[in-house]
Design an enzyme around this catalytic site. Structure first.
Site, mmCIF file in Angstrom:
data_model
loop_
_atom_site.group_PDB
_atom_site.id
_atom_site.type_symbol
_atom_site.label_atom_id
_atom_site.label_comp_id
_atom_site.label_asym_id
_atom_site.label_seq_id
_atom_site.Cartn_x
_atom_site.Cartn_y
_atom_site.Cartn_z
ATOM 1 N N GLU A 127 -6.390 -0.025 10.467
ATOM 2 C CA GLU A 127 -7.776 0.333 10.769
ATOM 3 C C GLU A 127 -7.787 1.677 11.480
ATOM 4 O O GLU A 127 -6.719 2.185 11.880
ATOM 5 C CB GLU A 127 -8.420 -0.735 11.654
ATOM 6 N N ALA A 130 -6.244 0.999 14.708
ATOM 7 C CA ALA A 130 -5.102 0.084 14.711
ATOM 8 C C ALA A 130 -4.202 0.399 13.528
ATOM 9 O O ALA A 130 -4.308 -0.208 12.464
ATOM 10 C CB ALA A 130 -5.574 -1.367 14.654
ATOM 11 N N GLY A 339 12.559 30.153 -0.842
ATOM 12 C CA GLY A 339 11.910 31.313 -0.243
ATOM 13 C C GLY A 339 10.421 31.351 -0.570
ATOM 14 O O GLY A 339 9.740 30.337 -0.553
ATOM 15 N N GLU A 363 3.551 2.634 7.168
ATOM 16 C CA GLU A 363 4.363 1.434 7.411
ATOM 17 C C GLU A 363 5.226 1.550 8.665
ATOM 18 O O GLU A 363 6.386 1.137 8.685
ATOM 19 C CB GLU A 363 5.189 1.089 6.175
ATOM 20 N N GLY A 364 4.629 2.109 9.704
ATOM 21 C CA GLY A 364 5.318 2.262 10.981
ATOM 22 C C GLY A 364 5.889 3.655 11.115
ATOM 23 O O GLY A 364 6.825 4.029 10.411
#
Length: 380
Positions: A127, A130, A339, A363-364
């Site tokens: 969220e 979260a 480059g 995922e963390g």
């Protein structure tokens, strides 16, 4: 005795996945990136070859492959385009909590659906407030009779506009943190479920990402996947299962960087010779190869653990953190080797550079992985 050799079946699977990536994904990757569109026809072809949902057991109509097999597929598809790979492998993320905690009825219905037709699913914990802190989610559920009613909004959901069903995490009371979280399987056509607009991302633009709004979404009791107080543990175990696949994707992206750089280093000339003859270029190429080898060893150990019932979540975090950070550094070095050419879209490393960053976030984050690792070290 340790054996690092892939079986003949795994070698054949890897070859097939690589050939598919080379022939079907690479030719359209730049266009999908530019338009920010996922190639559904490629998904359908991958599904027909058994490259989608490989961990669904044979008893539910799936290939019945192991986590290591899933990671080998992920690596090869990511070599082609990690944005495409992310959406394909998001199906595995979405079905994993059903494999882990689903009733027999739920497994037959939803795993059987994915095995019988080329359909998508989605996993929804994140969220706006979260992300890494799953316990802080605010999406709420209330019990109404035998059913549950969900309200809230999920963010950054892969496959949001494609999924036939969602695994959604919600809480009975945000104040309860992890103790209040439950998990539900929610069909796409449920009234009140509204996927939002496709996010205009920096990288991995081919993957479908959007918000999902829930307005009085009524879920029948038979679609309760994890009851109140059990959802958080299920979310964490799902991430433990999925993180080796993220590292595998990172390995595929790094291999593509190295392949492009080796070819370029043999052609591009400065100071009267190919740049591959310059020691600083050689050092960067060597470091790329080292990171790839180390990441492969980590994700394969983590996947082996999962396949053999060895519970060692720290290894999944090792693989995810090291693989993600290595991919970002490798893509950075790839742009440096090219480059000025590496900074324009005519050459592929510019896209690889943008694509790599998300590996450190979803995922963390890499920082969360280090917290997980440190806590396990200190707890021991």
């Amino acid at each position: 005795m340790l054996d690092f050799t892939l079986s003949e079946e795994q070698k054949a699977l890897t070859d097939m996945a690589h050939r598919f990536a080379k022939e079907k994904i690479v030719p359209i990757a730049a266009q999908c990136d530019e338009k920010s569109e996922f190639p559904v026809d490629v998904f359908q072809e991958a599904w027909e070859l058994g490259l989608v949902n490989p961990t669904i057991p044979e008893s539910y109509g799936g290939p019945g492959l192991h986590e290591l097999d899933n990671c080998l597929i992920a690596e090869e598809l990511a070599w082609g385009c990690i944005g495409v790979e992310t959406t394909i492998m998001a199906n595995t993320l979405g079905l994993t909590p059903i494999l882990l905690a689903g009733s027999e009825e739920q497994k037959k219905k939803y795993l059987g659906m994915l095995a019988s037709e080329p359909k998508f699913c989605a996993y929804a914990t994140t969220e706006a407030g979260a992300g890494s802190d799953v316990a802080a989610l605010k999406t709420k559920f209330t019990k109404v009779g035998d059913d549950y009613v969900l309200n809230g909004e999920k963010a950054w959901i892969t496959n949001a506009n494609l999924a036939s069903f969602f695994v959604i995490f919600a809480t009975i009371d945000p104040a309860l943190k992890h103790k209040g979280i439950a998990a539900f399987i929610v069909d796409r056509d449920t009234p009140g479920l509204h996927p939002g607009k496709h996010e205009d991302k920096l990288g991995q633009r081919a993957s479908d990402t959007a918000t999902v709004t829930l307005e009085d979404v009524r879920v029948p009791k038979q679609n309760l996947l994890a009851p109140e107080g059990k959802g958080f543990k299920l979310a964490m175990e799902t991430f433990n299962q999925s993180r080796p696949g993220i590292a595998a994707g990172a390995s595929g992206l790094m291999r593509r960087c190295l392949d492009e750089c080796v070819a370029y280093a043999k052609e591009r000339k400065t100071f009267g010779t190919e740049i591959g003859n310059h020691q600083m270029i050689q050092a960067m190429l060597a470091d790329m190869a080292i990171r790839i080898e180390a990441t492969q060893l980590l994700y394969r150990k983590a996947a082996w653990n999962l396949d053999h019932g060895v519970r060692e979540p720290i290894v999944s975090s090792f693989a995810k953190a090291f693989g993600a950070d290595s991919a970002v550094q490798t893509a950075t070095d790839a742009v440096q080797i090219f480059g000025g050419n590496g900074y324009v879209r005519e050459y592929p490393v510019e896209k690889l550079y943008r694509d790599a960053k998300l590996l450190q976030i979803y995922e963390g984050t890499s920082q969360i992985q280090r917290i997980v690792i440190a806590r396990q070290l200190l707890a021991g």
